[in-house]
Design an enzyme around this catalytic site. Sequence first.
Site, PDB file in Angstrom:
ATOM      1  N   GLU A   1      11.125  -2.962   7.600  1.00 22.32           N
ATOM      2  CA  GLU A   1      10.086  -3.569   8.436  1.00 22.32           C
ATOM      3  C   GLU A   1       9.367  -4.609   7.601  1.00 22.32           C
ATOM      4  O   GLU A   1       8.971  -4.328   6.460  1.00 22.32           O
ATOM      5  CB  GLU A   1       9.092  -2.511   8.910  1.00 22.32           C
TER       6      GLU A   1
ATOM      7  N   ARG B   1       0.821  -1.223   0.000  1.00 22.44           N
ATOM      8  CA  ARG B   1       0.000   0.000   0.000  1.00 22.44           C
ATOM      9  C   ARG B   1       0.850   1.267   0.000  1.00 22.44           C
ATOM     10  O   ARG B   1       0.371   2.318  -0.367  1.00 22.44           O
ATOM     11  CB  ARG B   1      -0.981   0.011   1.169  1.00 22.44           C
TER      12      ARG B   1
HETATM   13  N1  PXP Z   1       8.302   1.237  14.200  1.00 25.58           N
HETATM   14  C1  PXP Z   1       7.572   0.238  13.652  1.00 25.58           C
HETATM   15  C2  PXP Z   1       8.016  -1.157  13.879  1.00 25.58           C
HETATM   16  C3  PXP Z   1       6.443   0.525  12.852  1.00 25.58           C
HETATM   17  O1  PXP Z   1       5.724  -0.480  12.315  1.00 25.58           O
HETATM   18  C4  PXP Z   1       6.106   1.867  12.613  1.00 25.58           C
HETATM   19  C5  PXP Z   1       4.955   2.200  11.713  1.00 25.58           C
HETATM   20  O2  PXP Z   1       5.188   1.730  10.448  1.00 25.58           O
HETATM   21  C6  PXP Z   1       6.905   2.866  13.190  1.00 25.58           C
HETATM   22  C7  PXP Z   1       7.985   2.523  13.999  1.00 25.58           C
HETATM   23  C8  PXP Z   1       6.637   4.329  12.970  1.00 25.58           C
HETATM   24  O3  PXP Z   1       5.398   4.644  13.532  1.00 25.58           O
HETATM   25  P1  PXP Z   1       4.765   6.073  13.200  1.00 25.58           P
HETATM   26  O4  PXP Z   1       4.541   6.103  11.727  1.00 25.58           O
HETATM   27  O5  PXP Z   1       3.510   6.082  13.991  1.00 25.58           O
HETATM   28  O6  PXP Z   1       5.757   7.101  13.641  1.00 25.58           O
END
Ligand code: PXP
Length: 246
Positions: free
Chosen positions: A73, A52
């Site tokens: 990730e 996405r």
């Molecule tokens: N860390 C992880 C493992 C995540 O999955 C995410 C979101 O993709 C983030 C950090 C960052 O989160 P945010 O976008 O809410 O700052």
Amino acid sequence: MSAALRLGVNIDHVATIRNARGGDHPDPVRAAEIVAAVGGDGITAHLREDRRHIRDSDLARIQAATNLPLNLEMAATEEMLEIALRHKPHAACIVPERREERTTEGGLDAAGQHNHLAPIVSRLNDANIRVSLFIEPDPRQIEAAMRLRAPVVELHTGRYAHLWLDGDAAGIEVELKRIADAAALAVKNGIEPHAGHGLTFENVQPIAAIPQLAELNIGHYLVGEAIFIGLEESVRRMRTLMDAAR
Ligand code: PXP
């Protein structure tokens, strides 16, 4: 004074805006270059099963564009494992993923999924990709990360961020202590603790002040703020707040 705290910038939502029109603009690679220029310490990107936001072809372009370490990730699937082994990012953060969720809700159940995760963690470790497990700040999950031989855990700050939105001061204190205790337990057991999810200019400092944390990964808020103040200023301001809290 605590050791430096790295800032990994998650650029997924630059790709979300790009994909809204199906073209090439705005390009997450340009965002990665800006993050590198203003002193970010790493780029984080989540290649989701449904693609996405970040797409497969973005990964190599991001890796080629800057010298910053890429933290990929990924869900714990064979497809994502193969992609990670092919691209060899500096780090791979294993996250739980459900197709219908809006973002990563809740941490990985490293304790309950040991047998599924063990071969994936070990193949990433063998490829010298630094494995991180995105878990709730819960001693059971830290112990599971130890058994899995994960060198890094990322503590989920989503619950903390929600308590901020609710203005629940007592709840925030309880959650901060849970995160600080989990970070201390991780370090005691030789695991490097990171944290992330839902962090903003307003709520980042109490988290950044936890001395054991080595890295924060922040995305949605930085990209959202970039609309108003620019990405450079957004990253710079976050960096300044984090440094001031140490
Ligand atoms: N860390 C992880 C493992 C995540 O999955 C995410 C979101 O993709 C983030 C950090 C960052 O989160 P945010 O976008 O809410 O700052």
